[in-house]
Write an enzyme that holds these catalytic residues in place. Structure first.
Site, PDB file in Angstrom:
ATOM      1  N   LYS A  52       0.809  -1.224   0.000  1.00  0.00           N
ATOM      2  CA  LYS A  52       0.000   0.000   0.000  1.00  0.00           C
ATOM      3  C   LYS A  52       0.844   1.275   0.000  1.00  0.00           C
ATOM      4  O   LYS A  52       2.026   1.267   0.292  1.00  0.00           O
ATOM      5  CB  LYS A  52      -0.999  -0.028   1.163  1.00  0.00           C
ATOM      6  CG  LYS A  52      -2.211  -0.879   0.789  1.00  0.00           C
ATOM      7  CD  LYS A  52      -3.381  -0.699   1.679  1.00  0.00           C
ATOM      8  CE  LYS A  52      -4.555  -1.512   1.099  1.00  0.00           C
ATOM      9  NZ  LYS A  52      -5.636  -1.665   2.040  1.00  0.00           N
TER      10      LYS A  52
ATOM     11  N   ARG B 158      -4.135  -9.980   4.265  1.00  0.00           N
ATOM     12  CA  ARG B 158      -4.519  -9.970   2.841  1.00  0.00           C
ATOM     13  C   ARG B 158      -3.305  -9.487   2.062  1.00  0.00           C
ATOM     14  O   ARG B 158      -2.899  -8.341   2.196  1.00  0.00           O
ATOM     15  CB  ARG B 158      -5.704  -9.020   2.659  1.00  0.00           C
ATOM     16  CG  ARG B 158      -6.223  -8.901   1.245  1.00  0.00           C
ATOM     17  CD  ARG B 158      -7.371  -7.902   1.179  1.00  0.00           C
ATOM     18  NE  ARG B 158      -7.908  -7.796  -0.164  1.00  0.00           N
ATOM     19  CZ  ARG B 158      -7.408  -7.013  -1.108  1.00  0.00           C
ATOM     20  NH1 ARG B 158      -6.332  -6.277  -0.878  1.00  0.00           N
ATOM     21  NH2 ARG B 158      -7.961  -6.975  -2.306  1.00  0.00           N
TER      22      ARG B 158
HETATM   23  N1  HH2 Z   1      -7.607  -3.180   0.523  1.00  0.00           N
HETATM   24  C1  HH2 Z   1      -7.868  -3.188  -0.802  1.00  0.00           C
HETATM   25  C2  HH2 Z   1      -8.895  -3.984  -1.312  1.00  0.00           C
HETATM   26  N2  HH2 Z   1      -9.625  -4.776  -0.513  1.00  0.00           N
HETATM   27  N3  HH2 Z   1     -10.102  -5.619   1.646  1.00  0.00           N
HETATM   28  C3  HH2 Z   1      -9.873  -5.632   2.962  1.00  0.00           C
HETATM   29  N4  HH2 Z   1     -10.602  -6.445   3.775  1.00  0.00           N
HETATM   30  N5  HH2 Z   1      -8.898  -4.848   3.526  1.00  0.00           N
HETATM   31  C4  HH2 Z   1      -8.126  -4.021   2.778  1.00  0.00           C
HETATM   32  O1  HH2 Z   1      -7.261  -3.317   3.344  1.00  0.00           O
HETATM   33  C5  HH2 Z   1      -8.344  -3.979   1.349  1.00  0.00           C
HETATM   34  C6  HH2 Z   1      -9.374  -4.810   0.822  1.00  0.00           C
HETATM   35  C7  HH2 Z   1      -7.046  -2.362  -1.740  1.00  0.00           C
HETATM   36  O2  HH2 Z   1      -5.877  -3.067  -2.078  1.00  0.00           O
HETATM   37  P1  HH2 Z   1      -5.597  -3.851  -3.488  1.00  0.00           P
HETATM   38  O3  HH2 Z   1      -6.514  -4.985  -3.701  1.00  0.00           O
HETATM   39  O4  HH2 Z   1      -4.203  -4.232  -3.516  1.00  0.00           O
HETATM   40  O5  HH2 Z   1      -5.882  -2.790  -4.564  1.00  0.00           O
HETATM   41  P2  HH2 Z   1      -7.077  -2.783  -5.562  1.00  0.00           P
HETATM   42  O6  HH2 Z   1      -8.323  -3.115  -4.823  1.00  0.00           O
HETATM   43  O7  HH2 Z   1      -7.078  -1.409  -6.093  1.00  0.00           O
HETATM   44  O8  HH2 Z   1      -6.746  -3.784  -6.608  1.00  0.00           O
END
Ligand code: HH2
Length: 292
Positions: free
Chosen positions: A219, A253
């Site tokens: 992040k 995650r």
């Molecule tokens: N962060 C993201 C997406 N989903 N779910 C939970 N439970 N907690 C989190 O901190 C969280 C999440 C964002 O991260 P990422 O999937 O890497 O990015 P994107 O959703 O833009 O692909």
């Protein structure tokens, strides 16, 4: 299902591997948009040691545009169907939409990763009706604007209160308490200082009595600290795992499952002076398919 049985929780955090089916994901750049490649990626993550897989079709990164509901469904459903049949681990669906959640649960997912919380009662009804689990995530604002001016009186107290109230509302609505996970939502409407205060105090959320999910992998706050771009944040992502070290039940995650598993195994070995096995919640033993 064993995933929601507190008595079978392993002596380590569970590792949730991220399967993004989005063209604009901030961290893997949409490389897995093609659903077959998304499935292959999910299966790779299971081989690397993932305990469960989180499939999402709408990016929630700061500044991301919303996706049409039909498009979100088209992205995630085939991936969830295949992974539910082939991966051998539970699947969660990362969505803010009740209809997407319902279809995903019917396609084989068992947990809703509710990145917008449970403010929409039809999302609660979906979780309840399908007998699913839910991860309640705190988010201030909407993904498009949430990083413009995040503001709290006391970030930790407010988020603990939000999660406490949301969990008790979910219980009052009939959701099985063993099926509720809580997540402070790192980066979801938070400055660097907010994120650090939360990361240093996850025990306050764990005290509410539910598993705590941490999404810190690759992040932006890591880049704010070290200056490194998103593709070079694995060491910082591993350092963030120290935030869950002493929690009784944690889920992390992550994008980088192999690195995470190795980190957690060595940490466990040092803390207990023994070589750990990597046992999944259903009792099966993970074996690396790439011997030395
Ligand atoms: N962060 C993201 C997406 N989903 N779910 C939970 N439970 N907690 C989190 O901190 C969280 C999440 C964002 O991260 P990422 O999937 O890497 O990015 P994107 O959703 O833009 O692909």
């Amino acid at each position: 299902m064993e995933l929601f049985d507190p008595d079978t929780w392993p002596a380590r955090p569970l590792v949730m591997g991220i399967v993004n089916v989005t063209p604009d994901s901030f961290s893997d750049g949409g490389r897995f948009l093609d659903w077959e490649r998304a499935v292959a990626h999910g299966l790779d993550l299971v081989r690397e040691g993932a305990d469960l897989l989180d499939v999402g079709g709408e990016s929630t990164r700061p500044g991301a545009d919303p996706v049409a509901p039909e498009e979100e469904l088209e992205r995630v459903l085939p991936v969830i169907e295949c992974l539910a049949a082939e991966a051998g681990v539970p699947i969660s669906v990362d969505t803010r939409r009740p209809n997407v959640a319902r279809r995903a649960l019917r396609a084989g997912a068992s947990l809703v990763n509710a990145v917008g919380g449970l403010a929409d009662p039809s999302l609660t009804n979906t979780v309840l009706g399908e007998g699913a689990g839910v991860c309640i995530v705190h988010m201030q604002g909407e993904p498009g604007t949430m990083q413009e001016a995040p503001s709290y009186g006391n970030v930790l107290a407010e988020i603990v209160e939000f999660l406490r109230d949301a969990a008790s509302q979910a219980r009052d609505d009939g959701i099985d308490p063993d099926r509720i996970w809580l997540d402070p939502g790192i980066g979801f409407g938070k400055t660097l200082d907010h994120n650090l205060q939360l990361l240093a105090n996850l025990d306050r959320i764990a005290e509410l009595g539910y598993p705590v999910l941490l999404g810190a992998s690759r992040k932006r706050f890591i880049g704010s600290i070290s200056g490194d771009p998103v593709g070079e944040r694995v060491p910082g992502s591993l350092a963030a795992l120290s935030a869950v070290r002493d929690l009784p039940r944690a889920v992390v995650r992550v994008h980088d499952v192999a690195a995470t598993r190795q980190f957690l195994m060595v940490e466990h070995a040092i803390a207990r002076r023994e070589v750990p096995t990597w046992e999944r919640p259903d009792g099966s033993l993970h074996r690396l398919s790439r011997p030395e």
